[in-house]
Design a protein around this motif. Structure first.
Motif, PDB file in Angstrom:
ATOM      1  N   ASN A   7       1.002 -12.838  11.766  1.00 19.99           N
ATOM      2  CA  ASN A   7       0.559 -11.530  11.180  1.00 19.99           C
ATOM      3  C   ASN A   7       1.631 -10.473  11.392  1.00 19.99           C
ATOM      4  O   ASN A   7       1.953  -9.641  10.384  1.00 19.99           O
ATOM      5  CB  ASN A   7      -0.870 -11.254  11.864  1.00 19.99           C
ATOM      6  N   VAL A   8       2.256 -10.384  12.389  1.00 15.56           N
ATOM      7  CA  VAL A   8       3.092  -9.308  12.901  1.00 15.56           C
ATOM      8  C   VAL A   8       4.524  -9.438  11.887  1.00 15.56           C
ATOM      9  O   VAL A   8       5.158  -8.754  11.842  1.00 15.56           O
ATOM     10  CB  VAL A   8       3.730  -9.223  14.400  1.00 15.56           C
ATOM     11  N   GLY A   9       4.743 -10.800  11.612  1.00 13.88           N
ATOM     12  CA  GLY A   9       5.786 -10.927  10.726  1.00 13.88           C
ATOM     13  C   GLY A   9       5.588 -10.995   9.161  1.00 13.88           C
ATOM     14  O   GLY A   9       6.425 -11.507   8.461  1.00 13.88           O
ATOM     15  N   SER A  10       4.437 -10.976   9.006  1.00 15.93           N
ATOM     16  CA  SER A  10       4.038 -10.937   7.272  1.00 15.93           C
ATOM     17  C   SER A  10       5.030  -9.848   6.733  1.00 15.93           C
ATOM     18  O   SER A  10       4.867  -9.906   5.415  1.00 15.93           O
ATOM     19  CB  SER A  10       2.584 -10.469   7.242  1.00 15.93           C
ATOM     20  N   ARG A  11       5.479  -8.883   7.369  1.00 15.77           N
ATOM     21  CA  ARG A  11       6.502  -7.985   6.605  1.00 15.77           C
ATOM     22  C   ARG A  11       7.685  -8.860   6.012  1.00 15.77           C
ATOM     23  O   ARG A  11       8.197  -8.304   4.802  1.00 15.77           O
ATOM     24  CB  ARG A  11       6.918  -6.934   7.337  1.00 15.77           C
ATOM     25  N   VAL A  12       7.911  -9.934   6.587  1.00 18.36           N
ATOM     26  CA  VAL A  12       9.058 -10.660   5.925  1.00 18.36           C
ATOM     27  C   VAL A  12       8.678 -11.397   4.807  1.00 18.36           C
ATOM     28  O   VAL A  12       9.216 -11.196   3.976  1.00 18.36           O
ATOM     29  CB  VAL A  12       9.383 -11.753   6.998  1.00 18.36           C
ATOM     30  N   PHE A  13       7.514 -12.022   4.744  1.00 17.21           N
ATOM     31  CA  PHE A  13       7.068 -12.751   3.718  1.00 17.21           C
ATOM     32  C   PHE A  13       6.573 -11.623   2.434  1.00 17.21           C
ATOM     33  O   PHE A  13       7.065 -12.077   1.159  1.00 17.21           O
ATOM     34  CB  PHE A  13       5.667 -13.340   4.232  1.00 17.21           C
ATOM     35  N   PHE A  14       6.330 -10.391   2.878  1.00 19.01           N
ATOM     36  CA  PHE A  14       5.969  -9.487   1.699  1.00 19.01           C
ATOM     37  C   PHE A  14       7.252  -8.891   1.325  1.00 19.01           C
ATOM     38  O   PHE A  14       7.448  -9.135  -0.206  1.00 19.01           O
ATOM     39  CB  PHE A  14       5.413  -8.394   2.319  1.00 19.01           C
ATOM     40  N   ALA A  15       8.277  -8.894   2.011  1.00 16.21           N
ATOM     41  CA  ALA A  15       9.490  -8.402   1.345  1.00 16.21           C
ATOM     42  C   ALA A  15      10.210  -9.570   0.665  1.00 16.21           C
ATOM     43  O   ALA A  15      10.756  -9.157  -0.423  1.00 16.21           O
ATOM     44  CB  ALA A  15      10.526  -8.196   2.684  1.00 16.21           C
ATOM     45  N   TYR A  16      10.367 -10.735   1.188  1.00 19.32           N
ATOM     46  CA  TYR A  16      10.819 -11.921   0.333  1.00 19.32           C
ATOM     47  C   TYR A  16       9.906 -12.205  -1.031  1.00 19.32           C
ATOM     48  O   TYR A  16      10.953 -12.255  -2.132  1.00 19.32           O
ATOM     49  CB  TYR A  16      10.942 -13.357   1.103  1.00 19.32           C
ATOM     50  N   GLN A  17       8.626 -12.056  -1.001  1.00 19.08           N
ATOM     51  CA  GLN A  17       7.893 -12.324  -2.218  1.00 19.08           C
ATOM     52  C   GLN A  17       8.380 -11.157  -3.169  1.00 19.08           C
ATOM     53  O   GLN A  17       8.174 -11.458  -4.553  1.00 19.08           O
ATOM     54  CB  GLN A  17       6.615 -12.230  -1.925  1.00 19.08           C
ATOM     55  N   SER A  18       8.705  -9.985  -2.735  1.00 19.95           N
ATOM     56  CA  SER A  18       8.997  -8.814  -3.796  1.00 19.95           C
ATOM     57  C   SER A  18      10.124  -9.319  -4.321  1.00 19.95           C
ATOM     58  O   SER A  18      10.355  -8.672  -5.459  1.00 19.95           O
ATOM     59  CB  SER A  18       9.019  -7.507  -3.174  1.00 19.95           C
ATOM     60  N   HIS A  19      11.003 -10.297  -3.889  1.00 18.82           N
ATOM     61  CA  HIS A  19      12.244 -10.743  -4.756  1.00 18.82           C
ATOM     62  C   HIS A  19      11.953 -12.013  -5.424  1.00 18.82           C
ATOM     63  O   HIS A  19      12.233 -11.994  -6.626  1.00 18.82           O
ATOM     64  CB  HIS A  19      13.500 -10.955  -3.641  1.00 18.82           C
ATOM     65  N   HIS A  20      11.134 -13.032  -4.893  1.00 16.71           N
ATOM     66  CA  HIS A  20      11.324 -14.480  -5.743  1.00 16.71           C
ATOM     67  C   HIS A  20       9.859 -14.099  -6.449  1.00 16.71           C
ATOM     68  O   HIS A  20       9.898 -15.069  -6.967  1.00 16.71           O
ATOM     69  CB  HIS A  20      11.296 -15.263  -4.522  1.00 16.71           C
TER      70      HIS A  20
ATOM     71  N   MET B  34       0.967  -1.271   0.040  1.00 18.77           N
ATOM     72  CA  MET B  34      -0.037   0.163   0.042  1.00 18.77           C
ATOM     73  C   MET B  34       0.724   1.071  -0.046  1.00 18.77           C
ATOM     74  O   MET B  34       0.477   2.270  -0.613  1.00 18.77           O
ATOM     75  CB  MET B  34      -0.832   0.017   1.160  1.00 18.77           C
ATOM     76  N   ARG B  35       1.862   1.207   0.708  1.00 18.74           N
ATOM     77  CA  ARG B  35       2.856   2.285   0.791  1.00 18.74           C
ATOM     78  C   ARG B  35       3.681   2.301  -0.406  1.00 18.74           C
ATOM     79  O   ARG B  35       5.104   2.059  -0.167  1.00 18.74           O
ATOM     80  CB  ARG B  35       3.551   2.412   2.190  1.00 18.74           C
ATOM     81  N   PHE B  36       3.205   2.232  -1.599  1.00 16.82           N
ATOM     82  CA  PHE B  36       4.165   2.054  -2.827  1.00 16.82           C
ATOM     83  C   PHE B  36       5.105   3.148  -3.006  1.00 16.82           C
ATOM     84  O   PHE B  36       6.360   2.928  -3.836  1.00 16.82           O
ATOM     85  CB  PHE B  36       3.408   1.820  -4.006  1.00 16.82           C
ATOM     86  N   THR B  37       5.095   4.509  -2.658  1.00 20.73           N
ATOM     87  CA  THR B  37       6.086   5.228  -2.552  1.00 20.73           C
ATOM     88  C   THR B  37       7.423   4.849  -1.995  1.00 20.73           C
ATOM     89  O   THR B  37       8.486   5.582  -2.742  1.00 20.73           O
ATOM     90  CB  THR B  37       5.530   6.560  -1.791  1.00 20.73           C
ATOM     91  N   VAL B  38       7.599   3.951  -1.188  1.00 20.60           N
ATOM     92  CA  VAL B  38       9.121   3.700  -0.758  1.00 20.60           C
ATOM     93  C   VAL B  38       9.224   2.271  -0.853  1.00 20.60           C
ATOM     94  O   VAL B  38      10.284   1.642  -0.500  1.00 20.60           O
ATOM     95  CB  VAL B  38       9.010   4.037   0.808  1.00 20.60           C
ATOM     96  N   ALA B  39       8.380   1.486  -1.538  1.00 24.40           N
ATOM     97  CA  ALA B  39       8.286   0.114  -1.732  1.00 24.40           C
ATOM     98  C   ALA B  39       9.797  -0.243  -2.395  1.00 24.40           C
ATOM     99  O   ALA B  39      10.266  -1.180  -2.137  1.00 24.40           O
ATOM    100  CB  ALA B  39       7.202  -0.495  -2.246  1.00 24.40           C
ATOM    101  N   ARG B  40       9.872   0.486  -3.620  1.00 22.11           N
ATOM    102  CA  ARG B  40      11.275   0.096  -4.450  1.00 22.11           C
ATOM    103  C   ARG B  40      12.527   0.341  -3.605  1.00 22.11           C
ATOM    104  O   ARG B  40      13.336  -0.534  -3.652  1.00 22.11           O
ATOM    105  CB  ARG B  40      11.135   1.017  -5.592  1.00 22.11           C
ATOM    106  N   GLU B  41      12.484   1.523  -2.821  1.00 20.02           N
ATOM    107  CA  GLU B  41      13.593   1.680  -1.886  1.00 20.02           C
ATOM    108  C   GLU B  41      13.825   0.552  -0.972  1.00 20.02           C
ATOM    109  O   GLU B  41      14.850   0.102  -0.617  1.00 20.02           O
ATOM    110  CB  GLU B  41      13.550   3.042  -1.278  1.00 20.02           C
ATOM    111  N   THR B  42      12.847   0.139  -0.300  1.00 20.14           N
ATOM    112  CA  THR B  42      12.887  -0.764   0.689  1.00 20.14           C
ATOM    113  C   THR B  42      13.374  -2.220  -0.019  1.00 20.14           C
ATOM    114  O   THR B  42      14.176  -2.795   0.886  1.00 20.14           O
ATOM    115  CB  THR B  42      11.485  -1.064   1.409  1.00 20.14           C
ATOM    116  N   ARG B  43      12.699  -2.404  -1.141  1.00 18.01           N
ATOM    117  CA  ARG B  43      13.093  -3.621  -1.587  1.00 18.01           C
ATOM    118  C   ARG B  43      14.511  -3.647  -2.062  1.00 18.01           C
ATOM    119  O   ARG B  43      15.219  -4.541  -1.806  1.00 18.01           O
ATOM    120  CB  ARG B  43      12.192  -3.926  -3.021  1.00 18.01           C
ATOM    121  N   SER B  44      15.247  -2.514  -2.497  1.00 21.40           N
ATOM    122  CA  SER B  44      16.626  -2.349  -2.972  1.00 21.40           C
ATOM    123  C   SER B  44      17.466  -2.731  -1.380  1.00 21.40           C
ATOM    124  O   SER B  44      18.819  -3.040  -1.846  1.00 21.40           O
ATOM    125  CB  SER B  44      16.776  -1.082  -3.658  1.00 21.40           C
TER     126      SER B  44
END
Length: 581
Positions: free
Chosen positions: A451-464, A412-422
């Motif tokens: 649920n609190v750890g879903s950031r991890v799965f979101f971050a990894y999925q943005s890569h794989h 949802m916070r797509f304005t910083v998603a690319r920076e976070t992914r990098s």
């Protein structure tokens, strides 16, 4: 005779209003109006497709679970009297609807919970441009329909189990109904205003400033424009009656939950103030683009649209100005929690977004020079604007096309998603697994899902970029009254019955979460609650590792606290559990 003349006069006014609402203010012909109506069909269809695209595959995540858990735990009467469950707020009418389905014997899937915001989002695609067409003209209404269709926030909040999209739609209808009533004194319009104002506030209390702001506008206009005392008294009496009706109906639905509301306002009151950087990010989020330049250009178009609206309908422009000011001031007074953060502030301002996009559309389509017809290049510019908004927003991203966590705050916070992914990296265990997959399609099982750890799965999925099924360790999500497509039971038999290729077990999800949080703009944030929960997850993962090793043997990959099993090999060994999901 006088009463009859008043009735005839009112009837004539309504006929006139109805006529203006079905004809173009720019061209004034039935044929043009018909073409304009058909012109809304393509953006409406595109908007529906974006709102439904793979929505059934999305995992219920983050605050969506508040409604799920409250509906399972409480009867309807208790839901109506309480606005919080386990210190978390939920949308009362949406939760009551889900509970009514449960009481009716329906096993609830993800789509049952999403149906209300989806219905509101689809309805808004038609209601908003049609409602504003008499104000902004056919050309701007069609452009507005396209902006609504591709607006990331409106698309995503039409899919998420939250109250923001229904509240936005109801607030829009409430303001338009008040405008019609104040101009014509139409009783149906006043009834519509009362009903939709109450609905907007009932779905989200933060809607109150914007839906009640027309009274401020009407009071100011009455004082400034009243020709005599009798007009002043008559207008004041009309306002008092409608305001009293809103208060009466609102009191009827809110008073039973008075104690809970008092606790909610105390516990959800913050102290933060948005910084300039936050405001700039909010403008980009509302505009639907990662580009600061494009967001600034859209802001200039909105300013041009406001000037054009002042020429077309100065009263309506003043009504919108008062509504915007009242809403911003109201947020400052109410000080809801996390007001200083970009994503929450964007949600609080969502009720103003349709009107802001209408001003952008009007600014983009208002004729250049003195001619009433647009320059041919103007349509090219409008098409280019729409293409740029879509291409620089999240809906054109690979994550939206392939991911099943697009309702996560990280997306949802797509304005910083690319920076976070990098700034994040995929753990070596995943890289080894992907190398063995050879680039082919695959579905993973992530274990344990927290649920609190879903950031991890979101971050990894943005890569794989591989879809996954979470193992729901929360017993509430394994309630037999639920039929969730995208959550797995922890039993090894249930896992083998899926078509997934690998199971990934996280032995220390808390440490992985810290690494991901350090890559986010705000950095790592610790709390005693999260630390305690991290210890619970580590013990849970240790028990799960022992269980899976007993069932399937040693994992195929074990690196840095991540263990991965080849489920095809496990099926081959287990035999009787093999199957498809």
């Amino acid at each position: 005779m006088r009463r009859r003349s008043q009735v005839v006069s009112a009837h004539e006014v309504m006929v006139d209003v109805a006529g203006r609402m079905t004809q173009s203010t720019a061209f004034g012909s039935d044929a043009t109006s018909l073409r304009a109506t058909w012109g809304l069909l393509p953006p409406v269809l595109v908007g529906v497709v974006l709102r439904l695209f793979r929505v059934d595959e999305q995992i219920l995540v983050w605050d969506e679970l508040h409604t799920v858990k409250a509906a399972l735990a409480r009867p309807i009467g208790e839901i109506l009297r309480n606005w919080m469950y386990q210190a978390a707020d939920y949308c009362v009418p949406m939760t009551a609807f889900a509970r009514a389905l449960l009481d009716g014997g329906v096993r609830l899937s993800e789509m049952h919970f999403r149906v209300v915001p989806l219905a509101a989002g689809v309805a808004a695609l038609v209601v908003i441009p049609v409602g504003l067409r008499p104000k902004i003209g056919d050309r701007a209404a069609t452009t507005l329909a396209w902006l609504l269709a591709i607006s990331p926030l409106l698309v995503l909040y039409s899919r998420i189990v939250r109250s923001y999209m229904p509240a936005t739609l109801f607030a829009f209808v409430a303001l338009m109904s008040f405008d019609l009533w104040w101009r014509t004194r139409s009783r149906p319009a006043s009834v519509a205003y009362v009903g939709f104002a109450v609905l907007a506030i009932y779905f989200h209390l933060g809607s109150a400033p914007v839906v009640l702001s027309p009274f401020v506008f009407a009071a100011i206009e009455t004082v400034l424009r009243a020709r005599d005392r009798s007009t002043l008294v008559r207008n004041a009496r009309s306002l008092a009656i409608v305001f009293g009706a809103v208060s009466l109906v609102l009191g009827a639905v809110l008073l039973p939950a008075a104690a809970s509301l008092a606790s909610l306002t105390r516990s959800h009151r913050g102290a933060g103030v948005p910084s300039l950087d936050t405001v700039v990010e909010v403008v980009r989020l509302e505009a639907g683009t990662t580009s600061i330049v494009l967001a600034a250009f859209m802001a200039l178009l909105a300013l041009r649209g406001a000037i054009a609206l002042a020429r077309r309908d100065p009263r309506f422009r003043s009504l919108l100005a008062v509504a915007a000011i009242a809403h911003v001031v109201g947020l400052g007074v109410l000080r809801p929690v996390k007001l200083e953060e970009a994503l929450p502030l964007t949600r609080y301002l969502l009720v103003l977004l349709p009107f802001a996009l209408a001003l952008v559309a009007l600014g983009a389509t208002e004729s250049w020079g003195r001619t009433s017809r647009p320059h041919p290049l103007q349509w090219v510019a409008v098409a280019l604007l729409l293409l740029l908004v879509f291409s620089t927003g999240p809906l054109s991203s690979r994550e939206f096309v392939r991911g099943n966590l697009v309702h996560h705050p990280g997306f949802m916070r797509f304005t910083v998603a690319r920076e976070t992914r990098s700034r994040t990296r995929l753990p070596r265990a995943y890289e080894m697994m992907i190398a063995r997959l050879g680039g082919g399609p695959a579905t993973l099982v992530e274990d344990p899902w927290a649920n609190v750890g879903s950031r991890v799965f979101f971050a990894y999925q943005s890569h794989h970029e591989l879809p996954f099924l979470p193992v729901a360790m929360d017993p509430k999500l394994r309630d037999p009254r639920l039929s969730l497509r995208n959550d797995l039971e922890p039993a090894v038999e249930a896992i083998l019955e899926t078509s997934a290729s690998h199971l990934v077990l996280h032995r220390d999800l808390q440490s992985e979460l810290r690494a991901v949080r350090r890559a986010e703009p705000e950095g790592e944030r610790r709390s005693a609650v999260l630390e305690e929960y991290g210890r619970y997850l580590r013990q849970l993962a240790t028990d799960r590792s022992r269980e899976l090793r007993a069932a399937w043997g040693a994992p195929e990959i074990s690196e840095d606290g991540i263990e991965i099993w080849d489920l095809e090999a496990a099926r081959a060994r287990g035999g009787s559990f093999a199957g498809q999901r």
